[in-house]
Design an enzyme around this catalytic site. Structure first.
Site, short mmCIF file in Angstrom:
data_model
loop_
_atom_site.label_atom_id
_atom_site.label_comp_id
_atom_site.label_asym_id
_atom_site.label_seq_id
_atom_site.Cartn_x
_atom_site.Cartn_y
_atom_site.Cartn_z
N GLU A 91 94.89 52.44 -6.14
CA GLU A 91 95.13 51.05 -5.73
C GLU A 91 96.03 50.97 -4.51
O GLU A 91 95.78 50.20 -3.58
CB GLU A 91 95.73 50.24 -6.89
CG GLU A 91 94.78 50.04 -8.06
CD GLU A 91 93.56 49.21 -7.72
OE1 GLU A 91 93.62 48.35 -6.81
OE2 GLU A 91 92.51 49.42 -8.36
N ASN A 95 94.90 49.69 -0.84
CA ASN A 95 95.57 48.56 -0.18
C ASN A 95 95.94 48.92 1.26
O ASN A 95 95.79 48.09 2.17
CB ASN A 95 96.82 48.15 -0.94
CG ASN A 95 96.52 47.20 -2.09
OD1 ASN A 95 95.38 46.81 -2.31
ND2 ASN A 95 97.55 46.85 -2.83
N ARG A 132 86.73 43.25 -6.85
CA ARG A 132 88.01 43.62 -7.45
C ARG A 132 89.21 43.13 -6.67
O ARG A 132 90.32 43.60 -6.86
CB ARG A 132 88.14 45.15 -7.59
CG ARG A 132 87.25 45.81 -8.55
CD ARG A 132 87.49 47.29 -8.65
NE ARG A 132 88.78 47.66 -8.09
CZ ARG A 132 89.11 48.87 -7.71
NH1 ARG A 132 88.26 49.84 -7.82
NH2 ARG A 132 90.30 49.13 -7.24
#
Length: 161
Positions: A50, A54, A108
Site C-alpha cells: 500500500e 501510494n 481500491r
C-alpha cells in the site's frame, strides 16, 4: 557509534508498478529472521504494498522517481520507512480518512492508509508539498514458544514459518 538496531537494510528503486512486488518480497525476506507468523508476514507485505503503491500513484503520478525503502529490526520489532520525493500530501488528516481519494477512477482507491493502520502497530506520515512523503510503520512480532509434538514415539520441536 553503536547502531541502535540489530539489523538494517536499504533499497532504492524506480517508481514503477512492477517494483511494488519487489519491495514487498524484499521486506518479507528481511523480516523472516524474526520468525513471524504467516499472518504477521501477510500484514507487513500488505502494508508495504500500500505504501509503495501510494508513492507510485500519488507521489509521482505520471512521472518517474526514486522510492527509498529502509527496514530496521530491533528486538522483536520491525520499522519500515518508505519515502519518495514526489509531490507530497496537501492534508495528511484528510488523506488518512477511509475512502478519501484523489483518484476516484482507480480500483481500491481511498483505503491505503486505513489498511496500513489496521495491519501495523504504528503508522506515521510526514509530507511536505513539492518535496515528498515519508511513511514510517512499526510492527511487533510476537515471540512464539516452540511446541513439542510426539510422533511415533519421537519428540519433535515445531516452529511456525
Amino acid at each position: 557509534m553503536k547502531n541502535l538496531y540489530d539489523n538494517e537494510m536499504k533499497l532504492e528503486f524506480l517508481s514503477k508498478s512492477n517494483n511494488e512486488a519487489f519491495a514487498r518480497i524484499s521486506v518479507a525476506a528481511f523480516v523472516s529472521q524474526l520468525d513471524p507468523t504467516i499472518e504477521e508476514l501477510a500484514d507487513i507485505k500488505t502494508a508495504v504494498s500500500e505504501a509503495v503503491t501510494n508513492s507510485i500513484i500519488h507521489g509521482y503520478e505520471d512521472t518517474e522517481g526514486q522510492i527509498e525503502l529502509i527496514c530496521k529490526i530491533f528486538a522483536n520489532t520491525v520499522v519500515i520507512e518508505i519515502s519518495d520525493k514526489g509531490k507530497g500530501i496537501e492534508n495528511i488528516d484528510i488523506a488518512k480518512e477511509p475512502l478519501y481519494t484523489t483518484k476516484p477512477d482507480l480500483e481500491r482507491s481511498g483505503m491505503g492508509f486505513t489498511i496500513m493502520e489496521s495491519f501495523m502497530d504504528d503508522l506515521e506520515v510526514e509530507s511536505i508539498l513539492g518535496l515528498g512523503t515519508k511513511i514510517t510503520m512499526k510492527k511487533v512480532i510476537q515471540k512464539q514458544e516452540p511446541k513439542e509434538e510426539k510422533q511415533e514415539g519421537k519428540i519433535f520441536s515445531s516452529f511456525r514459518i
